[in-house]
Design a protein around this motif. Sequence first.
Motif: not given
Length: 367
Positions: A330-341, A349-363
């Motif tokens: 818990p608390g570990l996020h893996l971001l930007g490596y490929g479709d598996w994350c 263009i694609g990484v922003g949506a996943h970055a937003r959700r990762a930060v929302q989860d941490i918050v």
Amino acid sequence: MESTAPPLPESVDVVVVGAGQAGLAAGYFLHRHNRDASRRGLRTLDAVLLDASARPGGAWPRYWDSLELFSAAEHSSLPGRAMPRRLDGRTPTAADVAGYLADYETRYRLPVHRPAPVSSVELDEHDGPEIEGRGFAVTLADGRRVRAAAVISATGSFTRPFLPSSAAAAEAAPRQLHAAEYRRPEPFAGQHVLIVGGGNSGPQVAADLLPHARVTWATRRPPRFMPDDVDGRALFRVATAHVRGESDAAVTQLGEIVAVPSVRRARDEQGLRAVPLSEALAPGRHYDAIIWCTGFRPELRHLRALGLRHTDHGVPATRRDLPTASTDVPGLHLLGYGDWCGPASATLIGVGAHARRAVQDIVARLA
């Protein structure tokens, strides 16, 4: 470029490992959360971005000079700031992207520390913010340590090029290098160069070399070109619809090679054709150099101490509902490596949506 960030703190809420496009996208959403939280009188999050490189731009300053994106600038931007369009109407180059990322980092005053390579991330019990009773200890190569409640790993893959071991190749050429080491065609002028790889970099490097060298392009199976009108925006749309279950069509069904203008010219005007790799490396074949365009592996060596379970595909297991989040820690996020994350998470263009959700989860976990 040295970092202008203040001295590295001993403890923060969030450590982002890596300040390429994925790390910067996470930094943007942490910045936006703090801006909004301050206005509303809510708790802000302390964060640092630790980048191994001495200069901004992620991997982009290290790609070959002629590399261009698949899409126009308006379809290749991180959240919050559009990439400037080129005045000549062409798609952005690697140098354009590197400059854009440097500007992005400065614009949002992101707390990037560099060079600050991370050697390990470990679980750690400490006084301070935690998630489910535990935090992390992030150790840098120089021995400095930062404690954090959450970690976003965004180190990409450029530092782990995959270079096959081949006895036949060793006999065929005195010099072998990976596409990550290739910068420009002039050092190969007049030579016979074998390019190996059926993805995008293979024909792009071959096209770059063709006016200067004798080129043989080899692949393990016949190359599959996508329709000439397919660009990065179309790929992102198809990939997202497939992962969401809105379409049965996957990107791989379109083909494996985007026919960018340089590749189309090499294919249609200069006769670029692939030969089977077994034929290219048959006994008696000799080259001045072999350039392996054989991809990369995720740079995750700093996470070894966490003992993450891996899937059948050899990557860390992440949650189905939130593909950046580790199922084990818990608390570990893996971001930007490929479709598996996250679908298209390795793209601008694609990484922003996943970055937003990762930060929302941490918050939400630290609220």
